[in-house]
Write an enzyme that holds these catalytic residues in place. Sequence first.
Site: not given
Length: 367
Positions: A112, A135, A161, A240, A264
């Site tokens: 992440s 992100y 994402t 995603k 999510h």
Amino acid sequence: MTVSAEPFPVQFERLEEVAKQKMAKEVFDYAQSGAGAEETLRTNRKAFEKWKIVPRFLSDVSTLSTKVLLNGCEYDAPIMLAPIGMQGIVHEEGELATARAAAKENLPFLSSTVSSYSMEEIASESNGPRWFQLYYPNDPALAKNLVERAEKAGYSAIVITIDTVMLGYRERDRENRYSPFLLGKGIANYEADPVFCERMSLIDNATILDEMKKVFYKPSLSWDNIAYLQKITSLPIYLKGIVSAEDARTAADYGIEGIVVSNHGGRQLDGCIASLDALPSIKKEVGNELTILFDSGIRRGSDIVKVLALGADAVLIGRPYLYGLAVVGETGVRQVIQQLKEDLFISLSLAGVSSINELHDQFVHQI
């Protein structure tokens, strides 16, 4: 593998309970909860109950293989470890332990953006397959540098994402007044980033957390931003958060490598369609044009059989391995993976297939 004198839990529900006992209340609530009234969270699991496996018997399954080819690499099973941020809140070794476990089980680990350790630290800890989840920040120079760092550190794909242009309305976290993000638990990749550090140097009395808040969310995120990243990296890009056939079609038209059908884990939009309910129409729309990955609600091997039969190429697991991490670190993550691999093998055998490539939608029935 054991947890003290008690055997490691086999049932997901028991594992969740043991993890709950290990975690502070606010940390467990953060990991386990969904957005709003948690309708999406519940719907993800209810969707699996609506689909039933239709097994084929008198099939030779003596040479069954669960191996799968993804992103040009062969893995032992169609299972990936989903990107979960700030894993240090459940175990001090966080993503380092998870990455090691994934490598030893020959499965991809998705790291992440808001990890407790930097992407370089994670890469140095594990020689296994690693993908980087992005992100997309509200700063194009920072976006570019994060992707370039991932490529340099040996990550083999970028997973953007797209369903987090702002944080979902998570009632339990608000009730607990708890946010690991606001406590600075996911700053490692920002602390280590030259572009972000230069940005801070230009602002008097700037703090990492204050600047992260300014750049982390990007409400203006659009297909133009995706096209920009396609131009600056040679790595394959996955999106995603796709739950509509229309978005899947657009992704295919843009030449995206693959998508993750995901809501999510119920943590963003409450009242959203279940990921499993979205999968059939997405598969019908794009067929084999894209690699289709899936997450949100996987708990057992039979769940994976249903997802693969409905058209996905592999699944991502999240909460199960996070609970394993909380209970006993790297050993717990490996135990969760091993149990899920065995469950999948048995479920496939009993469904009457000798290869996951044999699965198709006639192996499932919706009630």
